[in-house]
Design a protein around this motif. Structure first.
Motif, PDB file in Angstrom:
ATOM      1  N   THR A 247       0.831  -1.191   0.000  1.00  0.00           N
ATOM      2  CA  THR A 247       0.000   0.000   0.000  1.00  0.00           C
ATOM      3  C   THR A 247       0.871   1.249   0.000  1.00  0.00           C
TER       4      THR A 247
ATOM      5  N   ARG B  88       0.897   3.352   2.313  1.00  0.00           N
ATOM      6  CA  ARG B  88       1.462   3.394   3.672  1.00  0.00           C
ATOM      7  C   ARG B  88       2.760   2.573   3.735  1.00  0.00           C
TER       8      ARG B  88
ATOM      9  N   PHE C 180      -7.753  10.424  -4.239  1.00  0.00           N
ATOM     10  CA  PHE C 180      -7.837   9.372  -3.221  1.00  0.00           C
ATOM     11  C   PHE C 180      -6.453   8.865  -2.830  1.00  0.00           C
ATOM     12  N   MET C 181      -5.485   8.941  -3.747  1.00  0.00           N
ATOM     13  CA  MET C 181      -4.127   8.508  -3.412  1.00  0.00           C
ATOM     14  C   MET C 181      -3.442   9.518  -2.498  1.00  0.00           C
TER      15      MET C 181
ATOM     16  N   GLU D 260      -5.078  11.369  -0.379  1.00  0.00           N
ATOM     17  CA  GLU D 260      -5.755  11.175   0.906  1.00  0.00           C
ATOM     18  C   GLU D 260      -5.204   9.956   1.635  1.00  0.00           C
ATOM     19  N   GLU D 261      -4.887   8.904   0.871  1.00  0.00           N
ATOM     20  CA  GLU D 261      -4.299   7.710   1.475  1.00  0.00           C
ATOM     21  C   GLU D 261      -2.915   8.029   2.045  1.00  0.00           C
TER      22      GLU D 261
ATOM     23  N   GLU E  10      -3.354   9.984   5.244  1.00  0.00           N
ATOM     24  CA  GLU E  10      -3.721   9.089   6.355  1.00  0.00           C
ATOM     25  C   GLU E  10      -2.499   8.336   6.888  1.00  0.00           C
TER      26      GLU E  10
END
Length: 235
Positions: free
Chosen positions: A3, A5, A41-42, A44-45, A48
């Motif tokens: 991911t 992350r 969205f990437m 935002e990921e 996070e």
């Protein structure tokens, strides 16, 4: 499948190791997640997962993403690509730093628009250390004079230097350019020019950021190692 992350954590571990090797603190290095061409969205990921600094090459991408990402606590954009003078007004209140100032004229326009917006804009002088014809940036010999002229402007603050090293198979080949930019920064700082703090060295990307950190980078610009390869069909 890894991911974003996971990728961020791997980059952070590499920064940690490079800092240990160089006798530096990882706190001295700002990781800019280069999010150009990537969907919201990437980003935002990545946010996070702890990313707070995002790098974009194009003004229109910053403007389109700012409404969503700019409202997230602590999230900031860096303009790392070439900036046209007619786009300065659009982006002046949406970025924390402009990394790519390569002329006095551009600096003057940024100064004018920053004054209009009631702010002081942090900028870096882009230096084409490797003297590649395909790259923007001024020569090392010109950097000191440009810094001195920019220091006279009231609504910009020169914070340091930036370079884009050549894309090479063996990243060790770029160590010479990072060393040279670091020395240039030290030399300009020694002149004690008013309104100048050469605290920022923006250098190193996915291919060579470890070498850049070892040689003193304070800001590294990493995209592919975090987000994966880009689809330039959407750029």
């Amino acid at each position: 499948m890894n991911t974003i992350r996971d990728h961020l954590n791997e980059v952070r571990e590499n920064i940690q190791k490079a800092c240990e090797k160089a006798g530096r603190s990882p706190q001295e290095v700002t990781l800019i997640a280069v999010s150009k061409t990537k969907p919201l969205f990437m980003l935002e990921e990545a946010y996070e997962a702890g990313a707070r600094d995002f790098g974009e090459n194009k003004v229109q991408e910053i403007c389109s993403k700012y409404e969503r990402i700019g409202e997230l606590p602590g999230a900031v954009f860096h303009l790392i690509g070439h900036l046209q003078t007619n786009k300065v007004r659009q982006v002046i209140d949406k970025v924390a730093m402009i990394h790519s100032v390569d002329s006095l004229h551009l600096a003057q326009v940024i100064d004018k628009e920053a004054a209009r917006a009631g702010l002081i804009m942090d900028i870096l002088i882009e230096v084409n250390v490797a003297e590649e014809e395909s790259k923007f940036g001024i020569s090392c010999d010109e950097a000191g004079d440009l810094v001195r002229e920019c220091a006279k402007l009231h609504n910009i603050h020169v914070c340091g230097l930036m370079t884009i090293a050549p894309f090479v198979e063996n990243c060790e080949e770029n160590r010479q350019y990072f060393k040279k930019l670091k020395q240039l920064c030290v030399d300009i700082n020694a002149k004690n020019i008013d309104n100048i703090n050469m605290d920022v060295l923006s250098m190193g990307m996915t291919n060579d950021y470890v070498i850049a950190v070892e040689e003193g980078a304070t800001h590294i610009r990493v995209g592919t190692a975090i987000f994966g390869h880009r689809d330039y069909g959407n750029a």
